[in-house]
Write an enzyme that holds these catalytic residues in place. Structure first.
Site, PDB file in Angstrom:
ATOM      1  N   ASP A 183      35.476  26.446  14.305  1.00  0.00           N
ATOM      2  CA  ASP A 183      35.535  26.323  12.851  1.00  0.00           C
ATOM      3  C   ASP A 183      34.140  26.573  12.298  1.00  0.00           C
ATOM      4  OD1 ASP A 183      37.033  25.410  10.361  1.00  0.00           O
ATOM      5  OD2 ASP A 183      35.329  24.043  10.344  1.00  0.00           O
ATOM      6  N   GLU A 267      38.273  31.813  12.628  1.00  0.00           N
ATOM      7  CA  GLU A 267      38.909  31.941  11.315  1.00  0.00           C
ATOM      8  C   GLU A 267      38.711  33.347  10.753  1.00  0.00           C
ATOM      9  OE1 GLU A 267      38.265  27.965   8.947  1.00  0.00           O
ATOM     10  OE2 GLU A 267      36.410  28.504   9.951  1.00  0.00           O
ATOM     11  N   CYS A 320      47.329  18.115  10.667  1.00  0.00           N
ATOM     12  CA  CYS A 320      46.963  17.097  11.648  1.00  0.00           C
ATOM     13  C   CYS A 320      47.089  17.702  13.042  1.00  0.00           C
ATOM     14  CB  CYS A 320      47.864  15.875  11.521  1.00  0.00           C
ATOM     15  SG  CYS A 320      47.531  14.586  12.759  1.00  0.00           S
ATOM     16  N   CYS A 323      49.924  15.268  15.124  1.00  0.00           N
ATOM     17  CA  CYS A 323      51.364  15.317  14.867  1.00  0.00           C
ATOM     18  C   CYS A 323      51.820  16.606  14.207  1.00  0.00           C
ATOM     19  CB  CYS A 323      51.791  14.120  14.016  1.00  0.00           C
ATOM     20  SG  CYS A 323      51.136  14.147  12.316  1.00  0.00           S
ATOM     21  N   CYS A 339      45.341  10.812   9.040  1.00  0.00           N
ATOM     22  CA  CYS A 339      46.771  11.101   8.954  1.00  0.00           C
ATOM     23  C   CYS A 339      47.573   9.802   9.007  1.00  0.00           C
ATOM     24  CB  CYS A 339      47.190  12.031  10.092  1.00  0.00           C
ATOM     25  SG  CYS A 339      48.936  12.527  10.045  1.00  0.00           S
ATOM     26  N   CYS A 341      49.953   9.198  10.879  1.00  0.00           N
ATOM     27  CA  CYS A 341      50.297   8.851  12.261  1.00  0.00           C
ATOM     28  C   CYS A 341      49.222   8.019  12.939  1.00  0.00           C
ATOM     29  CB  CYS A 341      50.563  10.120  13.065  1.00  0.00           C
ATOM     30  SG  CYS A 341      49.085  11.141  13.354  1.00  0.00           S
ATOM     31  N   ASP A 348      36.089  19.033  10.193  1.00  0.00           N
ATOM     32  CA  ASP A 348      35.834  20.307  10.873  1.00  0.00           C
ATOM     33  C   ASP A 348      36.314  20.280  12.320  1.00  0.00           C
ATOM     34  OD1 ASP A 348      34.659  21.290   8.548  1.00  0.00           O
ATOM     35  OD2 ASP A 348      32.678  20.534   9.095  1.00  0.00           O
TER      36      ASP A 348
END
Length: 374
Positions: A183, A267, A320, A323, A339, A341, A348
């Site tokens: 990233d 990316e 996420c 999950c 998240c 979860c 990042d």
């Protein structure tokens, strides 16, 4: 394969005069040809350009003979390439960009594309019509046949980019890991899915005060004076130093990735769109995202790696990595991804983990299309 090695030259004062003459002759020939074929009555043709060069330019400007004839002759090839790009953009209905005249001390260079016009032996470079050999800062990195050499000048220094046809490239392969997600960012230039972080040094930002001082000093100098030329050279040297510092960091990152991992997922950043942000444009340009991607891609080909470029609209930061749920209300101010979860991680790092999984999913064979085994 063809590989280029760019080496700094250590010319004597007499050799500098020859190199400057060669750069000036090529620039002058290029501009004369461009001026001639910019007229409405003269349509571009490589054959017509050659006839004009032989019958008019070489007779009118006899000082072309002071350097190798291929220096000025190759200006035709360079202008032909410029016109081809122009016509291609016109046909594609893009911004045309008609070929421009070359300026002195702006990307000065000349090329010898014939192996008989130069030779490289050890740390010495021979050029046609130059009586002495030019010292190279280091020997060639590759073994093979030298196909062409391009001499360039920047910030008062001279460089030779020597193109070698070789088959003995040694990628220094080690026991590599299967995959990695990368990233890109501004504060941290590259965040890997392993947790490793390469900070962004922002060399331009660190030199802004010194650069502003040199530019104020340049503004006070009389045009076309020697003092103005010296002040301009100081600015060029500072910009060159910043560029080399940036390149060193980008080489470090790209070398680490291509030497350590088999699959690299990055990316697809819209850099042109990102630099339109007035608050972040300087930092984005200083980071060099586009140049880093180029380095990763060409080094991956040499080292037998696979580079996966994630879809530009893939929500790597909002998804996420535990999950798979997409968090739509995540803003740029939220530096920690949390998240429902229970998963929590740096924003990042979470994006890098998602990119790594994206690359693995992309390369995984489609089982539905796989023929059934008997």
């Amino acid at each position: 394969m063809l590989l280029a090695h760019k080496i700094e030259l250590r010319p004597t004062p007499e050799q500098m005069v020859y190199l400057d003459k060669a750069c000036g002759s090529k620039r002058h020939c290029y501009n004369q040809l461009l001026a001639h074929f910019s007229k409405p009555e003269n349509k571009w043709s490589k054959n017509e350009a050659y006839q004009y060069y032989i019958n008019v330019l070489r007779k009118e400007f006899e000082w072309y003979n002071e350097v190798s004839s291929r220096v000025t002759r190759n200006a035709i090839d360079d202008l032909d390439t410029a016109f081809k790009h122009f016509f291609r953009r016109v046909k594609a209905k893009q911004k045309a960009g008609f070929p421009r005249f070359k300026k002195k001390d702006v990307k000065d260079s000349f090329a010898l594309r014939e192996p008989s016009k130069f030779t490289v032996s050890g740390r010495q470079l021979r050029i046609e019509k130059l009586k002495t050999k030019i010292e190279l800062r280091q020997p060639l990195r590759f073994q093979g046949i030298a196909k062409q050499v391009t001499i360039s000048k920047r910030a008062g220094k001279y460089f030779a980019s020597i193109l070698i046809e070789t088959e003995d490239y040694n990628p220094h392969d080690v026991d590599r890991q299967p995959s990695i997600g990368v990233d890109f960012g501004i504060k941290a230039l590259a965040i890997l899915s392993t947790g490793k972080v390469f900070p962004a040094h922002q060399k331009l930002k660190a030199s802004l005060k010194k650069l502003a001082k040199l530019q104020r000093n340049l503004a006070k100098k009389v045009k076309n004076s020697n003092r103005r030329a010296k002040a301009k050279l100081k600015i060029q040297k500072l910009h060159f130093r910043i560029t080399r510092q940036r390149q060193a960091l980008l080489h470090e990152i790209s070398d680490y990735l291509t030497e350590t991992f088999d699959v690299i997922t990055i990316e697809d950043l819209n850099v042109k769109g990102m630099v339109k942000n007035r608050k972040l444009s300087r930092a984005i340009s200083d980071a060099g995202f586009g140049y880093l991607r180029q380095m990763i891609e060409y080094k991956a080909k040499l080292r037998n790696c696979v580079v996966v470029v994630a879809n530009r609209f893939f929500p790597s930061s909002k998804t996420c990595s535990c999950c798979g749920k997409v968090k739509t209300n995540l803003s740029l101010a939220d530096r920690t991804f949390t998240c429902e979860c229970g998963f929590s991680a740096d924003r990042d790092l979470n994006a890098a983990l998602n990119l790594n999984q994206y690359g693995l999913d992309t390369l995984q064979p489609d089982l539905k299309c796989t023929p059934e085994q008997s």
